[in-house]
Write a protein that holds these residues in place. Structure first.
Motif, mmCIF file in Angstrom:
data_model
loop_
_atom_site.group_PDB
_atom_site.id
_atom_site.type_symbol
_atom_site.label_atom_id
_atom_site.label_comp_id
_atom_site.label_asym_id
_atom_site.label_seq_id
_atom_site.Cartn_x
_atom_site.Cartn_y
_atom_site.Cartn_z
ATOM 1 N N LEU A 131 19.145 38.129 57.689
ATOM 2 C CA LEU A 131 19.302 36.675 57.722
ATOM 3 C C LEU A 131 18.282 36.030 58.657
ATOM 4 O O LEU A 131 17.731 36.690 59.540
ATOM 5 N N GLN A 132 18.069 34.745 58.448
ATOM 6 C CA GLN A 132 17.215 33.964 59.334
ATOM 7 C C GLN A 132 18.055 33.489 60.521
ATOM 8 O O GLN A 132 19.273 33.285 60.386
ATOM 9 N N LYS A 133 17.414 33.266 61.657
ATOM 10 C CA LYS A 133 18.108 32.753 62.839
ATOM 11 C C LYS A 133 18.809 31.441 62.475
ATOM 12 O O LYS A 133 18.222 30.590 61.813
ATOM 13 N N GLY A 134 20.075 31.322 62.880
ATOM 14 C CA GLY A 134 20.850 30.118 62.607
ATOM 15 C C GLY A 134 21.697 30.196 61.350
ATOM 16 O O GLY A 134 22.613 29.395 61.181
ATOM 17 N N GLU A 135 21.424 31.156 60.464
ATOM 18 C CA GLU A 135 22.244 31.310 59.263
ATOM 19 C C GLU A 135 23.588 31.925 59.648
ATOM 20 O O GLU A 135 23.699 32.608 60.667
ATOM 21 N N THR A 136 24.590 31.680 58.823
ATOM 22 C CA THR A 136 25.907 32.218 59.117
ATOM 23 C C THR A 136 26.283 33.310 58.121
ATOM 24 O O THR A 136 25.801 33.339 56.987
ATOM 25 N N LEU A 137 27.155 34.188 58.595
ATOM 26 C CA LEU A 137 27.677 35.280 57.790
ATOM 27 C C LEU A 137 29.177 35.325 57.997
ATOM 28 O O LEU A 137 29.655 35.359 59.135
ATOM 29 N N THR A 138 29.928 35.307 56.891
ATOM 30 C CA THR A 138 31.375 35.462 56.954
ATOM 31 C C THR A 138 31.701 36.893 56.553
ATOM 32 O O THR A 138 31.280 37.360 55.496
ATOM 33 N N VAL A 139 32.430 37.593 57.423
ATOM 34 C CA VAL A 139 32.749 39.003 57.215
ATOM 35 C C VAL A 139 34.260 39.161 57.142
ATOM 36 O O VAL A 139 34.989 38.642 57.986
ATOM 37 N N GLU A 140 34.738 39.876 56.125
ATOM 38 C CA GLU A 140 36.161 40.218 55.989
ATOM 39 C C GLU A 140 36.307 41.714 56.224
ATOM 40 O O GLU A 140 35.575 42.509 55.631
ATOM 41 N N THR A 141 37.234 42.086 57.102
ATOM 42 C CA THR A 141 37.465 43.505 57.397
ATOM 43 C C THR A 141 38.957 43.823 57.363
ATOM 44 O O THR A 141 39.791 42.926 57.489
ATOM 45 N N ASP B 133 23.852 41.540 70.625
ATOM 46 C CA ASP B 133 22.670 41.120 69.866
ATOM 47 C C ASP B 133 22.441 39.611 69.906
ATOM 48 O O ASP B 133 21.645 39.086 69.140
ATOM 49 N N GLN B 134 23.160 38.909 70.781
ATOM 50 C CA GLN B 134 23.017 37.462 70.976
ATOM 51 C C GLN B 134 23.293 36.640 69.714
ATOM 52 O O GLN B 134 22.589 35.675 69.422
ATOM 53 N N HIS B 135 24.320 37.026 68.960
ATOM 54 C CA HIS B 135 24.787 36.223 67.834
ATOM 55 C C HIS B 135 25.982 35.414 68.334
ATOM 56 O O HIS B 135 26.654 35.808 69.291
ATOM 57 N N GLU B 136 26.259 34.299 67.659
ATOM 58 C CA GLU B 136 27.381 33.459 68.059
ATOM 59 C C GLU B 136 28.566 33.732 67.139
ATOM 60 O O GLU B 136 28.461 33.568 65.919
ATOM 61 N N LEU B 137 29.681 34.143 67.725
ATOM 62 C CA LEU B 137 30.902 34.357 66.957
ATOM 63 C C LEU B 137 31.600 33.001 66.847
ATOM 64 O O LEU B 137 32.196 32.516 67.802
ATOM 65 N N LEU B 138 31.484 32.368 65.682
ATOM 66 C CA LEU B 138 32.031 31.025 65.478
ATOM 67 C C LEU B 138 33.535 31.056 65.265
ATOM 68 O O LEU B 138 34.237 30.127 65.650
ATOM 69 N N GLU B 139 34.004 32.118 64.612
ATOM 70 C CA GLU B 139 35.442 32.219 64.328
ATOM 71 C C GLU B 139 35.850 33.672 64.210
ATOM 72 O O GLU B 139 35.114 34.500 63.685
ATOM 73 N N SER B 140 37.032 33.966 64.715
ATOM 74 C CA SER B 140 37.664 35.264 64.554
ATOM 75 C C SER B 140 39.119 34.971 64.222
ATOM 76 O O SER B 140 39.837 34.416 65.054
ATOM 77 N N ALA B 141 39.535 35.303 63.002
ATOM 78 C CA ALA B 141 40.879 34.931 62.567
ATOM 79 C C ALA B 141 41.558 36.074 61.831
ATOM 80 O O ALA B 141 40.927 36.778 61.040
ATOM 81 N N LYS B 142 42.852 36.233 62.098
ATOM 82 C CA LYS B 142 43.652 37.219 61.381
ATOM 83 C C LYS B 142 43.909 36.697 59.972
ATOM 84 O O LYS B 142 44.136 35.514 59.784
ATOM 85 N N THR B 143 43.822 37.586 58.994
ATOM 86 C CA THR B 143 44.099 37.224 57.605
ATOM 87 C C THR B 143 45.214 38.123 57.076
ATOM 88 O O THR B 143 45.632 39.057 57.761
ATOM 89 N N GLU B 144 45.650 37.871 55.853
ATOM 90 C CA GLU B 144 46.706 38.703 55.252
ATOM 91 C C GLU B 144 46.262 40.153 55.104
ATOM 92 O O GLU B 144 47.071 41.063 55.180
ATOM 93 N N THR B 145 44.959 40.346 54.889
ATOM 94 C CA THR B 145 44.456 41.700 54.628
ATOM 95 C C THR B 145 43.670 42.289 55.788
ATOM 96 O O THR B 145 43.118 43.368 55.662
ATOM 97 N N GLY B 146 43.597 41.585 56.907
ATOM 98 C CA GLY B 146 42.851 42.117 58.045
ATOM 99 C C GLY B 146 42.344 41.030 58.961
ATOM 100 O O GLY B 146 43.125 40.337 59.595
ATOM 101 N N HIS B 147 41.020 40.847 58.978
ATOM 102 C CA HIS B 147 40.408 39.898 59.905
ATOM 103 C C HIS B 147 39.174 39.267 59.271
ATOM 104 O O HIS B 147 38.488 39.921 58.481
ATOM 105 N N ARG B 148 38.924 38.004 59.632
ATOM 106 C CA ARG B 148 37.727 37.294 59.167
ATOM 107 C C ARG B 148 36.909 36.885 60.385
ATOM 108 O O ARG B 148 37.447 36.383 61.368
ATOM 109 N N PHE B 149 35.612 37.112 60.301
ATOM 110 C CA PHE B 149 34.681 36.731 61.354
ATOM 111 C C PHE B 149 33.617 35.837 60.746
ATOM 112 O O PHE B 149 33.096 36.146 59.666
ATOM 113 N N ILE B 150 33.294 34.749 61.421
ATOM 114 C CA ILE B 150 32.158 33.919 61.011
ATOM 115 C C ILE B 150 31.148 33.994 62.155
ATOM 116 O O ILE B 150 31.462 33.663 63.291
#
Length: 77
Positions: free
Chosen positions: A30-40, A56-73
């Protein structure tokens, strides 16, 4: 502000260390400033993903529990 509606990187079903390794590799494309949503579903991802962001100096915008695990933005730093 970065778009938060990007595609979801679905890593559910993978066990440690695969979610964090695949997230790191995907962020590298990804380019600097782009976002990635990860489901685990791996419980250790709640430790590993925030640690990756700090290291790695990335910004964790969101960390949320989901029905199937966790979502990170993450905004690439």
């Amino acid at each position: 502000m970065a778009r938060l509606d990007a595609e979801v990187f679905d890593l559910r079903g993978l066990k440690c260390p695969l979610p964090v390794l695949k997230t790191k590799k995907r962020l590298a494309s990804l380019q600097k400033g782009e976002t990635l949503t990860v489901e685990t579903s791996d419980p250790l991802a709640v430790i590993d993903i925030p640690h990756l962001c700090r290291e790695d100096q990335h910004e964790l915008l969101e960390s949320a529990k989901t029905e199937t695990g966790h979502r990170f933005i993450i905004r690439k730093g």
